[in-house]
Enzyme design. Structure first.
Site, short mmCIF file in Angstrom:
data_model
loop_
_atom_site.label_atom_id
_atom_site.label_comp_id
_atom_site.label_asym_id
_atom_site.label_seq_id
_atom_site.Cartn_x
_atom_site.Cartn_y
_atom_site.Cartn_z
N ARG A 221 0.86 -1.19 0.00
CA ARG A 221 0.00 0.00 0.00
C ARG A 221 0.89 1.23 0.00
NH1 ARG A 221 -5.45 -1.64 2.10
NH2 ARG A 221 -5.45 -3.84 1.46
N GLU A 223 1.13 4.18 1.16
CA GLU A 223 0.55 5.10 2.15
C GLU A 223 1.36 6.39 2.14
OE1 GLU A 223 -2.19 4.27 3.38
OE2 GLU A 223 -2.26 2.08 3.47
N ARG A 229 -0.12 3.35 12.48
CA ARG A 229 -0.80 2.08 12.19
C ARG A 229 -0.78 1.66 10.71
NH1 ARG A 229 -4.23 6.10 12.24
NH2 ARG A 229 -6.04 5.92 10.89
N HIS A 230 -0.05 2.41 9.89
CA HIS A 230 0.05 2.05 8.47
C HIS A 230 1.48 1.67 8.08
CE1 HIS A 230 -3.75 4.37 8.26
NE2 HIS A 230 -4.05 3.44 7.38
N GLU A 368 -8.88 -1.17 13.97
CA GLU A 368 -9.37 -2.07 12.92
C GLU A 368 -8.26 -3.05 12.55
OE1 GLU A 368 -10.15 -0.24 9.00
OE2 GLU A 368 -9.47 -2.19 8.26
N SER A 371 -11.01 -6.31 7.61
CA SER A 371 -12.17 -5.96 6.80
C SER A 371 -12.63 -7.22 6.11
CB SER A 371 -11.81 -4.96 5.70
OG SER A 371 -11.63 -3.70 6.24
N ARG A 419 -0.90 -5.48 12.67
CA ARG A 419 -1.84 -4.76 13.53
C ARG A 419 -2.35 -5.64 14.67
NH1 ARG A 419 -5.91 -0.68 10.43
NH2 ARG A 419 -4.34 0.58 9.38
#
Ligand code: AMO
Length: 445
Positions: A221, A223, A229-230, A368, A371, A419
Site C-alpha cells: 500500500r 501510504e 498504524r500504516h 481495525e 475488513s 496490527r
C-alpha cells in the site's frame, strides 16, 4: 560419490532436553550473549536458538583454560556438565559447568547497540529499526516475531483443519483490487502494472476452484502519510469461502480462527507471551453492532461529533473499543453494514438497503484489524456496480471470469498480521510489530 539420506538430527543439545542429561557432558552451540566476571569464576550466557543458557567457567571444572579472544557475539560450541539449581523464583534451572569452548567465529566489530539487557527500553525505535539484524538478537525483540509466527501458524492450522486450501497469488498485477490512490505503480518492461494491494481478485477466483482458500503473504500500500498504524508493505492473512448463507458465516469463521490462535499462543508460545507480558484475550463470542448504531452510540453516549458520517476516524474506533471492553466485556467488536460508498467494488450491497453493504470490520482493542464481507457473485450485478463506480469492466476481464462462468455466494476477509500483533502486545506503533518495516521514509534495512 556421497549419498545424502535426509535423516536430520540435532547438531547440538537444546536446553529443553537438559533434564535428561543431568550430570552428563553435553555440547551446545550459540552466541556468547554476555560474560560476567565474578571472583574466581565467570558466568557465560550462551544465546542458543531458543534460550539463553547459563554456563559457568571456573578453572576447577576441567583442564580447559579461558581463551582471551572470547568476546560477546562470538559464535561457539560449549561443552559442559549439566547441573541443576533453583532460580530466584524457586524454579528448577539447569546450567553448564564449562569443560571446553570451541570458537566458531569472532565478530569483526563490537555491536552498535547493547542487546544483552532484558529489553531495549530506552533505545529509540528508529535506532532499533536501523539495526534490526542485530537488535532482533535481543531475547525480547526476538520473542515478538516468534509470537507472530504463532499467530500465522494458528491461522494456517485452523483453516487447514476446516477444509481450506492454501494459495499463493501473484503480487505483480494488471489491476489494483482495493481502489484508491495507495497503489504502487511499476514499470513492467514498458507496461504499467501494479503491486498487489491484497489477494482479493485471486482469492475470489480460486473460490471457483477450491471453494475455501487462504493466503498469508505480503501486500503493498503506497501510504502517503506517516502514521502509527500504516505500513507500506504488510502481511495480510486472507481467507475466502464459497457457499455461504451470509457474511455472518465469515464472521463466525474469524471468531473460530481467533479463538484457535489465542489458545495456541497460550499453550505453545507461553514462554514468549510471558517474556512480552502479552495480554492474550479470552474469546467466547464476539459482539457485533451495525455501523449506523455505532455512529449513534458515539454521538449519544460519548457526545462525539464525527467529521465523516460514512466512516470512523481512529478516535471513534478507540472509543468503540473502550465501549466493547467496558459494557460488553469484549476485546473485540464487529461493526457491520458499512456504507456502500466506502467499500470496494466487489462488496455486496444490502438488498434491503443498498446504501449499506453486507460487510464488516473487526476492531481489536479499538483498532481495525480486519475488513471483510460478502462479495457480489452475479455477473450482471458486478458489471453494473463497476459501471456505476466508473470502473471499466473490460480492465477486469480475468477477474470477471469467475462471475461469468458461475460463482457461488461467497465472502471472506483480510487480517493485518502486524496490527493484530501490535494490539496483542500493547505497542503504540505498528512498526514494532513489523520485522523489517517499510514506510514512506524507510526502505532499509
Ligand atoms: P483492507 O484494505 O481493509 O481490506 O485491509 C484489511 C486489513 O489489512 C490491514 N491493513 C494494514 N495494515 C498495515 N498497514 C496498512 N497500510 C494497512 N492497510 C490495511 C488492516 C485491515 O483491516 N480485500 C480486503 C479484505 C477482504 O475484504 O477480504 C482488504 O484488503 O488490518
Amino acid at each position: 560419490m556421497r549419498l545424502i539420506d535426509g535423516n536430520v538430527k540435532e547438531s547440538a543439545v537444546v536446553y529443553g532436553s537438559f533434564g535428561e542429561h543431568e550430570g552428563q557432558l553435553v555440547t551446545i552451540s550459540g552466541y556468547i550473549h554476555r560474560i560476567r566476571e565474578m571472583t574466581g569464576f565467570s558466568f557465560v550466557l550462551i544465546r542458543t536458538r531458543d534460550d539463553v543458557v547459563q554456563c559457568v567457567y571456573a578453572p576447577e571444572f576441567s583442564d580447559y583454560r579461558w581463551d582471551e579472544r572470547l568476546t560477546e557475539e562470538a559464535t561457539v560450541k560449549v561443552t559442559g556438565k549439566v547441573v541443576s539449581g533453583t532460580d530466584a523464583k524457586g524454579e528448577k534451572r539447569y546450567e553448564l559447568q564449562i569443560h571446553a569452548i570451541e570458537i566458531l567465529s569472532l565478530p569483526a566489530e563490537p555491536l552498535p547497540i547493547v542487546i544483552n539487557k532484558k529489553t531495549l527500553d530506552g533505545v529509540h525505535l528508529n535506532t532499533i529499526l536501523d539495526y534490526r539484524p542485530v537488535s532482533l538478537r535481543n531475547p525480547r525483540e526476538r520473542a515478538i516475531f516468534k509470537l507472530q509466527e504463532g499467530i500465522a501458524r494458528g491461522f494456517r492450522e485452523f483453516l487447514s483443519l476446516n477444509g481450506f486450501t492454501e494459495i499463493h497469488s501473484p503480487k505483480i498485477n494488471y489491476a489494483g483490487a482495493e481502489g484508491g490512490t495507495n497503489v504502487f505503480k511499476l514499470d513492467y518492461f514498458g507496461k504499467q502494472v501494479y503491486l498487489a494491494q491484497s489477494p482479493q481478485l485471486y482469492k475470489q477466483a480460486l473460490v471457483g476452484v477450491y471453494e475455501r482458500v487462504f493466503e498469508i503473504a505480503p501486500v503493498f500500500r503506497a501510504e502517503h502519510h506517516d502514521t502509527s498504524r500504516h505500513l507500506n508493505e504488510y502481511i495480510s492473512m486472507d481467507f475466502e469461502m464459497g457457499f455461504i448463507d451470509g457474511f455472518e458465516d465469515v464472521m463466525n469463521m474469524e471468531t473460530g480462527v481467533l479463538k484457535y490462535i489465542m489458545n495456541l499462543l497460550k499453550t505453545e508460545y507461553k514462554k514468549e507471551a510471558e517474556l512480552l507480558r502479552a495480554d492474550i484475550p479470552e474469546i467466547t463470542e464476539i459482539p457485533a453492532i451495525k455501523f449506523t448504531d455505532a455512529k449513534a452510540l458515539l454521538m449519544d453516549k460519548f457526545k462525539y461529533k464525527p467529521t465523516d458520517m460514512k466512516d470512523f476516524d481512529p478516535e471513534e474506533e478507540s472509543l468503540l473499543g473502550k465501549y466493547a471492553k467496558k459494557e460488553l466485556g469484549s476485546d473485540f467488536l464487529f461493526v457491520t453494514h458499512y456504507p456502500s460508498v466506502k467499500r470496494p467494488f466487489y462488496t455486496m450491497d444490502d438488498p434491503g438497503n443498498p446504501e449499506y453493504t453486507l460487510s464488516f470490520d473487526l476492531l481489536f482493542r479499538g483498532l481495525e484489524i480486519t475488513s471483510g464481507g460478502q462479495r457480489i457473485h452475479d455477473y450482471n450485478m458486478q458489471v453494473n456496480k463497476m459501471e456505476k463506480l466508473g470502473i471499466d469492466p473490460a480492465a477486469f476481464d480475468t477477474y470477471l471470469m469467475l462471475h461469468k462462468y458461475g460463482a457461488p455466494p461467497h465472502g471472506g476477509l483480510g487480517i493485518g498480521l502486524e496490527r493484530l500483533t501490535m494490539h496483542l502486545l500493547g505497542f503504540k506503533n505498528v512498526r514494532e510489530a513489523a520485522m523489517f518495516p517499510r514506510d514512506i521514509n524507510r526502505v532499509t534495512p
